[in-house]
Design an enzyme around this catalytic site. Structure first.
Site, PDB file in Angstrom:
ATOM      1  N   GLY A   1       0.946  -1.169  -0.052  1.00  0.00           N
ATOM      2  CA  GLY A   1      -0.046  -0.057   0.040  1.00  0.00           C
ATOM      3  C   GLY A   1       0.839   1.168  -0.034  1.00  0.00           C
TER       4      GLY A   1
ATOM      5  N   ARG B   1      13.595   9.640  -2.783  1.00  0.00           N
ATOM      6  CA  ARG B   1      14.594  10.973  -3.030  1.00  0.00           C
ATOM      7  C   ARG B   1      15.860  10.670  -2.106  1.00  0.00           C
ATOM      8  NH1 ARG B   1      15.035  15.696  -0.180  1.00  0.00           N
ATOM      9  NH2 ARG B   1      15.984  17.488  -1.725  1.00  0.00           N
TER      10      ARG B   1
ATOM     11  N   VAL C   1      18.184   8.099  -3.521  1.00  0.00           N
ATOM     12  CA  VAL C   1      18.847   8.333  -4.722  1.00  0.00           C
ATOM     13  C   VAL C   1      19.751   9.207  -4.469  1.00  0.00           C
ATOM     14  CG1 VAL C   1      18.561   9.435  -6.937  1.00  0.00           C
ATOM     15  CG2 VAL C   1      16.891   7.779  -6.113  1.00  0.00           C
ATOM     16  N   ARG C   2      19.528  10.388  -3.725  1.00  0.00           N
ATOM     17  CA  ARG C   2      20.668  11.471  -3.549  1.00  0.00           C
ATOM     18  C   ARG C   2      21.822  10.897  -2.588  1.00  0.00           C
ATOM     19  NH1 ARG C   2      17.601  16.940  -4.409  1.00  0.00           N
ATOM     20  NH2 ARG C   2      16.975  16.395  -6.549  1.00  0.00           N
TER      21      ARG C   2
ATOM     22  N   ARG D   1       1.241  -5.325  -5.688  1.00  0.00           N
ATOM     23  CA  ARG D   1       1.563  -6.362  -4.681  1.00  0.00           C
ATOM     24  C   ARG D   1       1.797  -7.534  -5.794  1.00  0.00           C
ATOM     25  NH1 ARG D   1      -0.232  -4.802   0.384  1.00  0.00           N
ATOM     26  NH2 ARG D   1      -1.854  -3.267   0.462  1.00  0.00           N
TER      27      ARG D   1
ATOM     28  N   GLY E   1       5.700  -1.851   4.040  1.00  0.00           N
ATOM     29  CA  GLY E   1       5.347  -2.397   5.240  1.00  0.00           C
ATOM     30  C   GLY E   1       5.855  -3.882   5.447  1.00  0.00           C
ATOM     31  N   ASP E   2       5.196  -4.756   6.412  1.00  0.00           N
ATOM     32  CA  ASP E   2       5.460  -5.803   6.664  1.00  0.00           C
ATOM     33  C   ASP E   2       5.625  -7.049   5.692  1.00  0.00           C
ATOM     34  OD1 ASP E   2       2.745  -6.108   6.528  1.00  0.00           O
ATOM     35  OD2 ASP E   2       2.375  -7.406   8.420  1.00  0.00           O
TER      36      ASP E   2
ATOM     37  N   THR F   1       4.045   2.709   6.144  1.00  0.00           N
ATOM     38  CA  THR F   1       2.739   2.641   5.890  1.00  0.00           C
ATOM     39  C   THR F   1       1.896   3.212   6.865  1.00  0.00           C
ATOM     40  OG1 THR F   1       1.136   0.574   6.802  1.00  0.00           O
ATOM     41  CG2 THR F   1       3.607   0.854   7.887  1.00  0.00           C
TER      42      THR F   1
ATOM     43  N   ASP G   1      -0.496   2.367   8.699  1.00  0.00           N
ATOM     44  CA  ASP G   1      -1.123   1.749   9.521  1.00  0.00           C
ATOM     45  C   ASP G   1      -0.175   1.729  10.982  1.00  0.00           C
ATOM     46  OD1 ASP G   1      -3.052   0.717   8.018  1.00  0.00           O
ATOM     47  OD2 ASP G   1      -1.993  -1.054   7.454  1.00  0.00           O
TER      48      ASP G   1
ATOM     49  N   ASP H   1       1.936  -0.247  12.115  1.00  0.00           N
ATOM     50  CA  ASP H   1       1.902  -1.597  12.813  1.00  0.00           C
ATOM     51  C   ASP H   1       3.071  -2.364  12.981  1.00  0.00           C
ATOM     52  OD1 ASP H   1       1.945  -2.185  10.149  1.00  0.00           O
ATOM     53  OD2 ASP H   1       0.360  -3.308   9.907  1.00  0.00           O
TER      54      ASP H   1
ATOM     55  N   ARG I   1      -5.668  -1.818   9.772  1.00  0.00           N
ATOM     56  CA  ARG I   1      -5.694  -3.365   9.799  1.00  0.00           C
ATOM     57  C   ARG I   1      -5.779  -4.006  11.118  1.00  0.00           C
ATOM     58  NH1 ARG I   1      -1.119  -6.101   6.620  1.00  0.00           N
ATOM     59  NH2 ARG I   1       0.175  -5.024   7.998  1.00  0.00           N
TER      60      ARG I   1
ATOM     61  N   GLY J   1     -10.572  14.889  19.819  1.00  0.00           N
ATOM     62  CA  GLY J   1     -11.442  14.902  21.029  1.00  0.00           C
ATOM     63  C   GLY J   1     -12.581  13.925  20.868  1.00  0.00           C
TER      64      GLY J   1
ATOM     65  N   GLU K   1     -10.758  -0.351  11.984  1.00  0.00           N
ATOM     66  CA  GLU K   1     -11.181  -1.473  11.107  1.00  0.00           C
ATOM     67  C   GLU K   1     -11.220  -2.854  11.519  1.00  0.00           C
ATOM     68  OE1 GLU K   1      -9.530  -1.220   7.280  1.00  0.00           O
ATOM     69  OE2 GLU K   1      -7.707  -1.493   7.819  1.00  0.00           O
TER      70      GLU K   1
ATOM     71  N   GLN L   1      -7.272   8.198   3.550  1.00  0.00           N
ATOM     72  CA  GLN L   1      -6.181   8.386   4.307  1.00  0.00           C
ATOM     73  C   GLN L   1      -4.826   7.947   3.731  1.00  0.00           C
ATOM     74  OE1 GLN L   1      -8.238   6.125   7.852  1.00  0.00           O
ATOM     75  NE2 GLN L   1      -9.296   5.396   6.130  1.00  0.00           N
TER      76      GLN L   1
END
Length: 319
Positions: A11, A21, A24-25, A72, A102-103, A125, A127, A129, A171, A185, A222, A251
């Site tokens: 994702g 960036r 590469v630099r 993926r 991510g993982d 990611t 998440d 997570d 997740r 709040g 979620e 998001q």
């Protein structure tokens, strides 16, 4: 001359471009040849690589998404797919790959390492997570995106005197709901890490009505439960019908915050330097603002710690 490839996988997350960036630099600074892989491990299998220079990553630090694109790849998880990817790297004499994701992306990096390719991972990611690092690239931007939505939704929720359930991504990790809920709040926050009952939420709604509160914002991660099921149970308990807002892929998008741009830049440089220093099958992280280099296998085994202090804060302030 050492040759390094960089790819983004899984994702997308705001700040991925800033990380690319930096990689590469930094690579050019240390006199390495640097190649960009299009569409993650799938692009690696297909040989979709191009040599990059300083201009290739000009004016992208502020942009969301990833200019390298992401995908993926089920094929890469097969021995045949990995062999094709390795052959593509060998054809260009590329000896190291920096993987941003991510993982799942880190497991792909670990697989490359087992095939003799030096690999370094950068966590990106929304998440947040991954247990081995305090923060991942993209998380801060996503929190702020959710926060803006909460601010807007509160106006309507208050005008109509309604309870609003806002479902956010993450997740099985509740950080996005917890941080955005605390900063926004929210009256109730439901995350996978903390058990809850609908009765508790209903009691809080009734208590708020008693003291004249016009709305109730419920932040739902979620992975913590069904928004529709919670909505139905709350209506049965309180007699009021709540509204559901699912924020979805909004998001993941948007220009990265200053915090994410800086984190991505620091991690990108650290990844190249770790590669230079001989690190392999390793991932970059951050612990109390200090960058870390951790073995991938060890990093993936670390569970995410519950932020008890933030949970306690929201419990007290939302009463």
């Amino acid at each position: 001359m050492k040759k390094i490839a960089v790819l983004t996988s899984g994702g997308d997350a705001p700040g991925m471009n800033a990380a690319v960036r930096a990689v590469v630099r930094a690579a050019l600074y240390y006199n390495y040849e640097i190649y960009g892989v299009k569409r993650g491990f799938e692009g690696l299998i297909k040989g979709d690589l191009e040599q990059l220079n300083a201009s290739s990553v000009g004016d992208i630090i502020h942009k969301g998404g990833t200019f390298l694109k992401t995908a993926r790849s089920k094929t890469f998880m097969t021995p045949e797919g990995r062999k094709q990817a390795i052959d593509q790297l060998h054809a260009l004499n590329i000896s190291a790959v920096i993987v941003i994701g991510g993982d799942g992306s880190f497991r792909g990096a670990e697989a490359l390492s087992r095939e003799g390719i030096q690999t370094i991972g950068i966590p990106a990611t929304i998440d947040n997570d991954l247990g081995y690092t305090d923060f991942t690239i993209g998380f801060d931007t996503a929190v702020n995106t959710v926060l803006r939505a909460v601010t807007n939704i509160r106006d309507t929720s208050s005008s109509h005197e309604k309870t609003t359930i806002i479902e956010v991504m993450g997740r099985n990790c509740g950080d996005l709901a917890l941080y955005a809920g605390a900063a926004g709040g929210a009256e109730s926050i439901i995350v996978p890490e903390k058990p809850f009952t609908v009765q508790e939420i209903a009691d809080k709604i009734r208590k708020g009505r008693t003291r004249g509160k016009l709305h109730h914002i419920l932040m739902l991660a979620e992975g913590a439960g069904s928004a529709t099921e919670i909505q139905q149970k709350l209506e049965a308990e309180t007699g009021e019908k709540s509204r559901i807002t699912v924020l979805g892929f909004i998001q993941r998008g948007g220009d990265p915050t200053a915090a994410d741009r800086l984190l991505a830049s620091r991690m990108g440089l650290k990844a190249v330097e770790a590669c230079r220093d001989g690190a392999d099958s390793a991932v970059i992280g951050i612990d109390k603002n200090d960058l870390t280099v951790t073995n991938i296998d060890e990093a993936l085994k670390r569970g995410k710690k519950d932020d008890g202090e933030l949970t306690r804060l929201t419990t007290i302030l939302s009463t």
